[in-house]
Design a protein around this motif. Structure first.
Motif, PDB file in Angstrom:
ATOM      1  N   GLY A  93     -17.232 -22.152  49.225  1.00 18.31           N
ATOM      2  CA  GLY A  93     -16.487 -23.503  48.876  1.00 18.31           C
ATOM      3  C   GLY A  93     -17.238 -24.284  48.224  1.00 18.31           C
ATOM      4  N   VAL A  94     -16.733 -25.011  47.165  1.00 16.64           N
ATOM      5  CA  VAL A  94     -17.415 -26.113  46.626  1.00 16.64           C
ATOM      6  C   VAL A  94     -16.130 -27.304  46.480  1.00 16.64           C
ATOM      7  CG1 VAL A  94     -18.563 -27.010  44.449  1.00 16.64           C
ATOM      8  CG2 VAL A  94     -19.094 -24.698  45.334  1.00 16.64           C
ATOM      9  N   GLY A  95     -16.300 -28.160  47.011  1.00 16.09           N
ATOM     10  CA  GLY A  95     -15.243 -29.392  47.009  1.00 16.09           C
ATOM     11  C   GLY A  95     -14.127 -28.713  47.741  1.00 16.09           C
ATOM     12  N   ARG A  96     -12.928 -28.957  47.009  1.00 13.89           N
ATOM     13  CA  ARG A  96     -11.670 -28.231  47.365  1.00 13.89           C
ATOM     14  C   ARG A  96     -11.473 -26.717  47.119  1.00 13.89           C
ATOM     15  NH1 ARG A  96      -7.677 -32.279  45.290  1.00 13.89           N
ATOM     16  NH2 ARG A  96      -9.107 -33.693  45.111  1.00 13.89           N
ATOM     17  N   ARG A  97     -12.390 -26.098  46.208  1.00 13.21           N
ATOM     18  CA  ARG A  97     -12.100 -24.846  45.596  1.00 13.21           C
ATOM     19  C   ARG A  97     -12.898 -23.834  46.533  1.00 13.21           C
ATOM     20  NH1 ARG A  97     -12.949 -22.927  39.538  1.00 13.21           N
ATOM     21  NH2 ARG A  97     -12.171 -21.039  39.991  1.00 13.21           N
ATOM     22  N   THR A  98     -12.428 -22.647  46.510  1.00 10.37           N
ATOM     23  CA  THR A  98     -13.044 -21.461  47.356  1.00 10.37           C
ATOM     24  C   THR A  98     -13.187 -20.251  46.212  1.00 10.37           C
ATOM     25  OG1 THR A  98     -11.936 -22.154  49.438  1.00 10.37           O
ATOM     26  CG2 THR A  98     -12.742 -20.064  49.053  1.00 10.37           C
ATOM     27  N   MET A  99     -14.282 -19.833  46.305  1.00 14.87           N
ATOM     28  CA  MET A  99     -14.502 -18.823  45.424  1.00 14.87           C
ATOM     29  C   MET A  99     -15.270 -17.513  45.991  1.00 14.87           C
ATOM     30  SD  MET A  99     -16.279 -21.166  42.363  1.00 14.87           S
ATOM     31  CE  MET A  99     -16.727 -22.552  43.542  1.00 14.87           C
ATOM     32  N   TYR A 100     -14.701 -16.536  45.319  1.00 16.14           N
ATOM     33  CA  TYR A 100     -15.544 -15.346  46.034  1.00 16.14           C
ATOM     34  C   TYR A 100     -16.793 -14.800  44.840  1.00 16.14           C
ATOM     35  CZ  TYR A 100     -12.237 -15.198  49.733  1.00 16.14           C
ATOM     36  OH  TYR A 100     -11.681 -15.476  50.771  1.00 16.14           O
ATOM     37  N   LEU A 101     -17.884 -14.566  45.218  1.00 26.29           N
ATOM     38  CA  LEU A 101     -19.033 -14.176  44.326  1.00 26.29           C
ATOM     39  C   LEU A 101     -19.164 -12.848  44.401  1.00 26.29           C
ATOM     40  CD1 LEU A 101     -21.565 -17.229  45.353  1.00 26.29           C
ATOM     41  CD2 LEU A 101     -19.538 -17.279  43.949  1.00 26.29           C
ATOM     42  N   VAL A 110     -28.860 -16.933  43.317  1.00 27.17           N
ATOM     43  CA  VAL A 110     -28.459 -16.241  41.980  1.00 27.17           C
ATOM     44  C   VAL A 110     -27.089 -15.369  42.468  1.00 27.17           C
ATOM     45  CG1 VAL A 110     -29.012 -14.764  40.361  1.00 27.17           C
ATOM     46  CG2 VAL A 110     -30.596 -16.383  41.078  1.00 27.17           C
ATOM     47  N   ASN A 111     -26.101 -15.742  41.557  1.00 30.50           N
ATOM     48  CA  ASN A 111     -25.065 -15.010  41.676  1.00 30.50           C
ATOM     49  C   ASN A 111     -24.520 -14.122  40.329  1.00 30.50           C
ATOM     50  OD1 ASN A 111     -22.118 -13.959  42.146  1.00 30.50           O
ATOM     51  ND2 ASN A 111     -21.353 -15.808  41.087  1.00 30.50           N
ATOM     52  N   ILE A 112     -24.599 -12.902  40.772  1.00 24.87           N
ATOM     53  CA  ILE A 112     -24.337 -11.882  39.631  1.00 24.87           C
ATOM     54  C   ILE A 112     -22.766 -11.625  39.620  1.00 24.87           C
ATOM     55  CG2 ILE A 112     -24.875  -9.514  38.859  1.00 24.87           C
ATOM     56  CD1 ILE A 112     -27.354 -11.183  38.936  1.00 24.87           C
ATOM     57  N   GLU A 113     -22.096 -11.882  38.439  1.00 24.50           N
ATOM     58  CA  GLU A 113     -20.853 -11.587  38.170  1.00 24.50           C
ATOM     59  C   GLU A 113     -20.572 -10.228  37.398  1.00 24.50           C
ATOM     60  OE1 GLU A 113     -17.768 -12.956  39.579  1.00 24.50           O
ATOM     61  OE2 GLU A 113     -19.436 -13.875  40.917  1.00 24.50           O
ATOM     62  N   LEU A 114     -19.922  -9.472  37.761  1.00 23.10           N
ATOM     63  CA  LEU A 114     -19.483  -8.154  36.946  1.00 23.10           C
ATOM     64  C   LEU A 114     -18.277  -8.515  36.333  1.00 23.10           C
ATOM     65  CD1 LEU A 114     -20.666  -5.496  39.486  1.00 23.10           C
ATOM     66  CD2 LEU A 114     -22.259  -6.916  37.763  1.00 23.10           C
ATOM     67  N   ASP A 115     -18.269  -8.879  34.740  1.00 23.26           N
ATOM     68  CA  ASP A 115     -17.228  -9.135  34.139  1.00 23.26           C
ATOM     69  C   ASP A 115     -16.386  -7.701  33.699  1.00 23.26           C
ATOM     70  OD1 ASP A 115     -17.605 -11.533  34.745  1.00 23.26           O
ATOM     71  OD2 ASP A 115     -18.239 -12.060  32.722  1.00 23.26           O
ATOM     72  N   GLY A 116     -15.149  -7.432  34.083  1.00 22.06           N
ATOM     73  CA  GLY A 116     -14.508  -6.105  33.363  1.00 22.06           C
ATOM     74  C   GLY A 116     -14.020  -6.447  32.157  1.00 22.06           C
ATOM     75  N   ALA A 117     -13.936  -5.154  31.485  1.00 22.22           N
ATOM     76  CA  ALA A 117     -13.544  -5.389  29.896  1.00 22.22           C
ATOM     77  C   ALA A 117     -12.318  -5.931  29.595  1.00 22.22           C
ATOM     78  CB  ALA A 117     -13.559  -3.866  29.543  1.00 22.22           C
ATOM     79  N   ARG A 132     -15.862 -22.430  36.485  1.00 26.55           N
ATOM     80  CA  ARG A 132     -16.338 -21.839  37.941  1.00 26.55           C
ATOM     81  C   ARG A 132     -18.002 -21.688  37.873  1.00 26.55           C
ATOM     82  NH1 ARG A 132     -17.560 -16.662  39.986  1.00 26.55           N
ATOM     83  NH2 ARG A 132     -16.705 -16.349  42.040  1.00 26.55           N
ATOM     84  N   ASP A 133     -18.526 -21.380  36.809  1.00 24.89           N
ATOM     85  CA  ASP A 133     -19.981 -21.232  36.721  1.00 24.89           C
ATOM     86  C   ASP A 133     -20.627 -22.744  36.835  1.00 24.89           C
ATOM     87  OD1 ASP A 133     -19.335 -18.685  36.479  1.00 24.89           O
ATOM     88  OD2 ASP A 133     -20.184 -18.614  34.195  1.00 24.89           O
ATOM     89  N   ALA A 134     -20.052 -23.787  35.882  1.00 30.94           N
ATOM     90  CA  ALA A 134     -20.573 -25.143  36.193  1.00 30.94           C
ATOM     91  C   ALA A 134     -20.546 -25.612  37.761  1.00 30.94           C
ATOM     92  CB  ALA A 134     -20.055 -26.177  35.108  1.00 30.94           C
ATOM     93  N   LEU A 135     -19.298 -25.489  38.089  1.00 29.08           N
ATOM     94  CA  LEU A 135     -19.214 -25.931  39.369  1.00 29.08           C
ATOM     95  C   LEU A 135     -20.129 -25.396  40.468  1.00 29.08           C
ATOM     96  CD1 LEU A 135     -17.253 -27.664  41.433  1.00 29.08           C
ATOM     97  CD2 LEU A 135     -15.668 -25.766  41.608  1.00 29.08           C
ATOM     98  N   LEU A 136     -20.529 -23.864  40.392  1.00 31.44           N
ATOM     99  CA  LEU A 136     -21.614 -23.230  41.326  1.00 31.44           C
ATOM    100  C   LEU A 136     -22.705 -24.045  40.819  1.00 31.44           C
ATOM    101  CD1 LEU A 136     -20.016 -19.728  41.415  1.00 31.44           C
ATOM    102  CD2 LEU A 136     -20.327 -21.180  43.237  1.00 31.44           C
ATOM    103  N   ALA A 137     -23.079 -24.118  39.498  1.00 30.86           N
ATOM    104  CA  ALA A 137     -24.459 -24.772  39.278  1.00 30.86           C
ATOM    105  C   ALA A 137     -24.476 -26.063  39.823  1.00 30.86           C
ATOM    106  CB  ALA A 137     -24.476 -24.963  37.729  1.00 30.86           C
ATOM    107  N   SER A 138     -23.342 -27.024  39.948  1.00 31.29           N
ATOM    108  CA  SER A 138     -23.520 -28.222  40.602  1.00 31.29           C
ATOM    109  C   SER A 138     -24.226 -28.145  42.151  1.00 31.29           C
ATOM    110  CB  SER A 138     -22.289 -29.024  40.729  1.00 31.29           C
ATOM    111  OG  SER A 138     -21.415 -28.415  41.486  1.00 31.29           O
ATOM    112  N   VAL A 139     -24.103 -26.951  42.906  1.00 29.69           N
ATOM    113  CA  VAL A 139     -24.396 -26.521  44.327  1.00 29.69           C
ATOM    114  C   VAL A 139     -25.794 -26.027  44.258  1.00 29.69           C
ATOM    115  CG1 VAL A 139     -22.335 -27.397  45.313  1.00 29.69           C
ATOM    116  CG2 VAL A 139     -22.962 -24.953  44.675  1.00 29.69           C
ATOM    117  N   GLY A 140     -26.594 -25.732  42.964  1.00 30.67           N
ATOM    118  CA  GLY A 140     -27.798 -24.870  42.842  1.00 30.67           C
ATOM    119  C   GLY A 140     -27.655 -23.411  42.805  1.00 30.67           C
ATOM    120  N   ILE A 141     -26.371 -22.970  42.431  1.00 32.10           N
ATOM    121  CA  ILE A 141     -26.233 -21.354  42.362  1.00 32.10           C
ATOM    122  C   ILE A 141     -26.401 -21.200  40.776  1.00 32.10           C
ATOM    123  CG2 ILE A 141     -24.860 -19.332  42.926  1.00 32.10           C
ATOM    124  CD1 ILE A 141     -24.074 -20.768  45.384  1.00 32.10           C
ATOM    125  N   LEU A 142     -27.278 -20.438  40.262  1.00 30.43           N
ATOM    126  CA  LEU A 142     -27.149 -19.943  39.111  1.00 30.43           C
ATOM    127  C   LEU A 142     -26.128 -18.780  38.647  1.00 30.43           C
ATOM    128  CD1 LEU A 142     -28.320 -19.754  36.123  1.00 30.43           C
ATOM    129  CD2 LEU A 142     -30.100 -18.165  36.982  1.00 30.43           C
TER     130      LEU A 142
END
Length: 175
Positions: A93-101, A110-117, A132-142
């Motif tokens: 959770g970052v602010g009011r947003r919930t994400m699944y890494l 470090v969060n590895i994201e596997l982007d489907g075709a 989403r990536d910028a929001l995660l960077a704001s809490v120190g997650i690359l």
């Protein structure tokens, strides 16, 4: 009439090999069933053809794999020597947003994201991903993204790149 869990298990050997995993993955992702209920249904069919493949799929689902690409990456790239024990499908959770890494190396943040075709080729989805990536960077997650094409066609390079990023993030900062 049978329960969905039992139907998925019973239909496993009836589907063409390349199409067997999709209904199981879809049913779990849509919360129509769980790996635990599928294990129970499988226990009642001890002589199921290609049982080992279904057991492997259920194990991968329990480990947090949610797509064929997740499974492929897990089995061929993101496990083995040097790789951390990634946490899969981590809720953040970052602010009011919930994400699944997809894959989180906690110590290195470090969060590895596997982007489907299909999904990640859409420009609107790309914009969502960047925010989403910028929001995660704001809490120190690359966030490091690997496209389907690279993951499948360059697995050794993706593995080397991942290990280099993790090593750089684990190293103490230079003065």
């Amino acid at each position: 009439m049978t329960r969905l869990d039992q139907t998925l298990v019973d239909s496993w050997p009836l589907l063409p090999y390349a199409e067997r995993r999709a209904p199981v993955i879809h049913a779990v992702n849509e919360r129509l069933t769980t790996a635990e209920r599928l294990w129970r249904a499988l226990a009642g069919v001890p002589r199921l053809p290609d049982r080992p493949a279904l057991r492997t799929l259920l194990t991968r689902i329990e480990e947090g794999c949610r797509s064929p690409l997740d499974i492929w990456g897990h089995e061929r790239v993101f496990t083995g020597p040097g790789m951390p024990a990634f946490r899969r499908q981590v809720r953040v959770g970052v602010g009011r947003r919930t994400m699944y890494l997809d894959l989180l190396a906690e110590r290195e943040r470090v969060n590895i994201e596997l982007d489907g075709a299909t999904t990640h080729g859409d420009p609107r989805q790309r914009e969502i991903d960047l925010r989403r990536d910028a929001l995660l960077a704001s809490v120190g997650i690359l966030v490091v993204r690997f496209a389907h094409r690279r993951l499948v066609h360059e697995p050794d390079e993706v593995r080397r790149e991942t290990l280099a990023i993790l090593a750089a993030r684990a190293a103490p900062p230079r003065p």
